[in-house]
Scaffold this motif. Structure first.
Motif, PDB file in Angstrom:
ATOM      1  N   ARG A 253      24.096  85.384 101.039  1.00 53.07           N
ATOM      2  CA  ARG A 253      23.246  84.831 102.118  1.00 53.07           C
ATOM      3  C   ARG A 253      23.629  85.428 103.472  1.00 53.07           C
ATOM      4  NH1 ARG A 253      25.125  79.140 103.900  1.00 53.07           N
ATOM      5  NH2 ARG A 253      26.663  80.552 104.837  1.00 53.07           N
ATOM      6  N   ASP A 254      24.923  85.436 103.761  1.00 55.05           N
ATOM      7  CA  ASP A 254      25.377  85.933 105.062  1.00 55.05           C
ATOM      8  C   ASP A 254      25.097  87.429 105.216  1.00 55.05           C
ATOM      9  OD1 ASP A 254      26.221  83.379 105.525  1.00 55.05           O
ATOM     10  OD2 ASP A 254      28.356  83.793 105.217  1.00 55.05           O
ATOM     11  N   ARG A 255      25.231  88.177 104.127  1.00 49.91           N
ATOM     12  CA  ARG A 255      24.944  89.611 104.169  1.00 49.91           C
ATOM     13  C   ARG A 255      23.462  89.844 104.500  1.00 49.91           C
ATOM     14  NH1 ARG A 255      27.244  90.570  99.725  1.00 49.91           N
ATOM     15  NH2 ARG A 255      25.417  90.476  98.371  1.00 49.91           N
ATOM     16  N   ALA A 256      22.599  89.028 103.920  1.00 49.45           N
ATOM     17  CA  ALA A 256      21.167  89.153 104.191  1.00 49.45           C
ATOM     18  C   ALA A 256      20.851  88.782 105.641  1.00 49.45           C
ATOM     19  CB  ALA A 256      20.373  88.283 103.229  1.00 49.45           C
ATOM     20  N   VAL A 257      21.485  87.737 106.140  1.00 53.06           N
ATOM     21  CA  VAL A 257      21.251  87.315 107.521  1.00 53.06           C
ATOM     22  C   VAL A 257      21.701  88.393 108.499  1.00 53.06           C
ATOM     23  CG1 VAL A 257      21.946  85.644 109.287  1.00 53.06           C
ATOM     24  CG2 VAL A 257      21.331  84.848 106.999  1.00 53.06           C
ATOM     25  N   GLU A 258      22.804  89.041 108.185  1.00 52.59           N
ATOM     26  CA  GLU A 258      23.342  90.071 109.071  1.00 52.59           C
ATOM     27  C   GLU A 258      22.377  91.242 109.271  1.00 52.59           C
ATOM     28  OE1 GLU A 258      27.094  91.201 107.464  1.00 52.59           O
ATOM     29  OE2 GLU A 258      28.080  89.319 108.028  1.00 52.59           O
ATOM     30  N   VAL A 259      21.551  91.542 108.261  1.00 52.57           N
ATOM     31  CA  VAL A 259      20.612  92.663 108.423  1.00 52.57           C
ATOM     32  C   VAL A 259      19.264  92.205 108.958  1.00 52.57           C
ATOM     33  CG1 VAL A 259      21.730  93.994 106.599  1.00 52.57           C
ATOM     34  CG2 VAL A 259      19.748  92.548 106.049  1.00 52.57           C
ATOM     35  N   GLY A 260      19.133  90.915 109.264  1.00 51.89           N
ATOM     36  CA  GLY A 260      17.920  90.452 109.918  1.00 51.89           C
ATOM     37  C   GLY A 260      16.968  89.624 109.091  1.00 51.89           C
ATOM     38  N   ILE A 261      17.380  89.188 107.886  1.00 54.83           N
ATOM     39  CA  ILE A 261      16.524  88.313 107.084  1.00 54.83           C
ATOM     40  C   ILE A 261      16.754  86.876 107.552  1.00 54.83           C
ATOM     41  CG2 ILE A 261      15.931  87.498 104.778  1.00 54.83           C
ATOM     42  CD1 ILE A 261      16.977  90.133 103.675  1.00 54.83           C
ATOM     43  N   PRO A 262      15.747  86.197 108.072  1.00 55.47           N
ATOM     44  CA  PRO A 262      15.937  84.836 108.573  1.00 55.47           C
ATOM     45  C   PRO A 262      16.347  83.872 107.451  1.00 55.47           C
ATOM     46  CG  PRO A 262      13.858  85.765 109.354  1.00 55.47           C
ATOM     47  CD  PRO A 262      14.364  86.675 108.292  1.00 55.47           C
ATOM     48  N   ARG A 263      17.140  82.878 107.814  1.00 52.52           N
ATOM     49  CA  ARG A 263      17.596  81.903 106.815  1.00 52.52           C
ATOM     50  C   ARG A 263      16.428  81.253 106.084  1.00 52.52           C
ATOM     51  NH1 ARG A 263      22.829  79.438 107.522  1.00 52.52           N
ATOM     52  NH2 ARG A 263      22.130  77.986 105.920  1.00 52.52           N
ATOM     53  N   GLN A 264      15.336  80.984 106.794  1.00 47.98           N
ATOM     54  CA  GLN A 264      14.207  80.281 106.163  1.00 47.98           C
ATOM     55  C   GLN A 264      13.474  81.136 105.139  1.00 47.98           C
ATOM     56  OE1 GLN A 264      14.455  80.995 109.404  1.00 47.98           O
ATOM     57  NE2 GLN A 264      12.498  81.655 110.299  1.00 47.98           N
ATOM     58  N   ARG A 265      13.840  82.422 105.035  1.00 50.71           N
ATOM     59  CA  ARG A 265      13.215  83.288 104.036  1.00 50.71           C
ATOM     60  C   ARG A 265      14.167  83.616 102.891  1.00 50.71           C
ATOM     61  NH1 ARG A 265      12.018  88.170 105.086  1.00 50.71           N
ATOM     62  NH2 ARG A 265      12.412  88.617 107.284  1.00 50.71           N
ATOM     63  N   ILE A 266      15.271  82.909 102.777  1.00 53.44           N
ATOM     64  CA  ILE A 266      16.251  83.197 101.730  1.00 53.44           C
ATOM     65  C   ILE A 266      16.303  82.050 100.737  1.00 53.44           C
ATOM     66  CG2 ILE A 266      18.688  83.637 101.228  1.00 53.44           C
ATOM     67  CD1 ILE A 266      18.935  84.811 104.058  1.00 53.44           C
ATOM     68  N   VAL A 267      16.086  82.370  99.460  1.00 53.79           N
ATOM     69  CA  VAL A 267      16.222  81.429  98.347  1.00 53.79           C
ATOM     70  C   VAL A 267      17.397  81.899  97.499  1.00 53.79           C
ATOM     71  CG1 VAL A 267      15.095  80.449  96.305  1.00 53.79           C
ATOM     72  CG2 VAL A 267      13.726  81.005  98.354  1.00 53.79           C
ATOM     73  N   LEU A 268      18.204  80.962  97.016  1.00 49.81           N
ATOM     74  CA  LEU A 268      19.389  81.305  96.224  1.00 49.81           C
ATOM     75  C   LEU A 268      19.245  80.808  94.789  1.00 49.81           C
ATOM     76  CD1 LEU A 268      22.198  80.436  98.815  1.00 49.81           C
ATOM     77  CD2 LEU A 268      21.143  82.665  98.368  1.00 49.81           C
ATOM     78  N   ASP A 269      19.851  81.557  93.858  1.00 49.37           N
ATOM     79  CA  ASP A 269      19.758  81.286  92.421  1.00 49.37           C
ATOM     80  C   ASP A 269      21.149  81.475  91.814  1.00 49.37           C
ATOM     81  OD1 ASP A 269      19.410  81.456  89.663  1.00 49.37           O
ATOM     82  OD2 ASP A 269      17.731  82.864  89.751  1.00 49.37           O
ATOM     83  N   PRO A 270      21.720  80.455  91.151  1.00 48.57           N
ATOM     84  CA  PRO A 270      23.069  80.580  90.599  1.00 48.57           C
ATOM     85  C   PRO A 270      23.183  81.518  89.405  1.00 48.57           C
ATOM     86  CG  PRO A 270      22.131  78.465  89.999  1.00 48.57           C
ATOM     87  CD  PRO A 270      21.179  79.094  90.977  1.00 48.57           C
ATOM     88  N   GLY A 271      22.086  82.034  88.902  1.00 48.30           N
ATOM     89  CA  GLY A 271      22.145  83.074  87.871  1.00 48.30           C
ATOM     90  C   GLY A 271      22.623  82.598  86.514  1.00 48.30           C
ATOM     91  N   ILE A 272      22.015  81.531  86.015  1.00 43.92           N
ATOM     92  CA  ILE A 272      22.376  81.030  84.685  1.00 43.92           C
ATOM     93  C   ILE A 272      22.167  82.148  83.654  1.00 43.92           C
ATOM     94  CG2 ILE A 272      21.829  79.338  82.898  1.00 43.92           C
ATOM     95  CD1 ILE A 272      23.163  78.166  85.414  1.00 43.92           C
ATOM     96  N   GLY A 273      23.184  82.381  82.827  1.00 42.61           N
ATOM     97  CA  GLY A 273      23.080  83.360  81.752  1.00 42.61           C
ATOM     98  C   GLY A 273      23.495  84.764  82.119  1.00 42.61           C
ATOM     99  N   PHE A 274      23.780  85.026  83.370  1.00 39.83           N
ATOM    100  CA  PHE A 274      24.163  86.377  83.784  1.00 39.83           C
ATOM    101  C   PHE A 274      25.687  86.469  83.925  1.00 39.83           C
ATOM    102  CE2 PHE A 274      19.745  86.624  84.617  1.00 39.83           C
ATOM    103  CZ  PHE A 274      19.411  87.968  84.632  1.00 39.83           C
ATOM    104  N   GLY A 275      26.315  87.136  82.947  1.00 39.09           N
ATOM    105  CA  GLY A 275      27.755  87.341  83.012  1.00 39.09           C
ATOM    106  C   GLY A 275      28.554  86.062  82.943  1.00 39.09           C
TER     107      GLY A 275
END
Length: 371
Positions: A253-275
């Motif tokens: 999330r913080d990496r995305a914000v640093e390049v200019g992606i607003p917080r309100q445009r970020i959705v997070l996914d815990p990645g069930i089943g990946f590794g």
């Protein structure tokens, strides 16, 4: 390493009235949380854990070390944050209730549909139409299988698979997300009318992805996967899988914000089943409400995953409906805003019944007679 803090909802209640108001509305949705574990971890080991309700949270946070004060306030605010709707073309997707994202795989080697939607475009179009009719808020289109051991796809082939499906779904009036980790595919899909970038590598696969996503102006889904190369399932080593995935998603999330992606445009996914092992997937699913502390809308993608087969005598992917709906309801109970599923009709029906129960709990509470 510095101490790390986690404020984890532990118990949920049907309505705040049942506990005299001593509960919070989790992420502005239809779920109410009452008890929370305020946990400090040091070098991967829990060194302090306190159980509190909202009435005691201010005192509990005041007792934390000064170095954790700002993080504590941010997480507590994140747990209570009401997220604005996603505006996706002409469609508005509200995030104050669970929304269903229907999966459309246009690949030759999908684990769930065996490539039938790539081989028969008419069937793919009919499937997309049926998902919309059944109540899907978003159609998620992918042209590359990300199952363990799947072969990498050339970007040009992925574009040829994805773009016609995007164009057709957009013509039907659908809100469309593109499930890809390649910026060339992102660009082609958005040009064809897609509204969301859903990247299982959290914009890490290609160094151009972060800047492209920031410039695109569309919402992005950042999913946890331990592998940073072609194999997203590699390097799945965890001390505490719940806290490790939480930290990883916070960094994404913080990496995305640093390049200019607003917080309100970020959705997070815990990645069930990946590794993740079966035990690690179950641990994450039992801790789903914690991730609201990151202050972002959340997506759960557990439909037809291998873990369902592992718990069901290794039943084939297309026979995992019951388990898939069970996990989708677990996401609803945890306040997740987006549920990525293959079986839209059944999941929407489950969601509607669940929502009826939640509405009744809020509006039809009579309480107990005074003694």
């Amino acid at each position: 390493m510095p101490d790390k803090l986690y404020i984890q909802p532990l118990t949920l209640v049907s309505s705040p009235q049942t506990v005299a108001g001593d509960a919070i509305r989790l992420a502005g949705g239809m779920v109410y949380a009452r008890e929370f574990a305020v946990t400090i971890s040091r070098d991967g080991t829990v060194v302090q854990r306190e159980l509190v309700t909202p009435e005691g949270i201010d005192e509990a946070l005041a007792r934390l070390p000064d170095t954790l004060g700002a993080e504590a306030e941010a997480q507590w605010a994140g747990l209570r944050m009401a997220h604005p709707p996603l505006q996706l073309g002409e469609r508005t997707v509200r995030l104050d209730q669970p929304q269903v994202m229907g999966i459309l795989n246009v690949t030759p080697d999908s684990f769930s549909d065996g490539g039938k939607f790539l081989d028969d475009p008419a069937e793919a179009q009919a499937h997309a139409g049926s998902m919309l009719e059944a109540g899907a808020a978003i159609v998620d289109i992918g042209g590359e299988s990300t199952r363990p051991g799947a072969a990498a796809v050339w970007e040009g082939d992925e574009i040829k698979r994805v773009v016609p499906a995007v164009e057709h779904c957009v013509k039907m009036g659908a809100a469309v997300s593109v499930d890809t980790r390649r910026p060339g595919v992102m660009e082609a899909a958005l040009a064809a009318g897609a509204h969301i970038i859903n990247d299982v590598s959290a914009l890490r696969h290609d160094p151009r992805s972060l800047e492209f996503a920031a410039a695109s102006g569309v919402p992005v889904v950042l999913m946890h996967a331990p592998g940073d190369g072609e194999d997203l399932h590699a390097d799945g080593h965890y001390g505490n899988v719940v806290f490790d995935v939480f930290d990883w998603l916070r960094a994404a999330r913080d990496r995305a914000v640093e390049v200019g992606i607003p917080r309100q445009r970020i959705v997070l996914d815990p990645g069930i089943g990946f590794g993740k092992t079966l035990a690690e997937n179950l641990a994450l699913l039992n801790a789903l409400p914690l991730f609201h502390a990151l202050g972002q809308p959340l997506l759960l993608g557990a439909s037809r995953k291998r873990m369902i087969g592992a718990l069901s005598n290794e039943v084939e992917a297309h026979k995992r409906l019951g388990g898939s709906v069970t996990l989708a309801v677990a996401g609803m109970q945890a306040g997740y805003q987006l549920l990525r599923v293959h079986d839209v009709y059944d999941t929407v029906q489950a969601r509607n019944v669940w929502r009826g129960l939640r509405d009744a709990a809020l509006t039809d509470f009579r309480g107990l007679a005074d003694d």
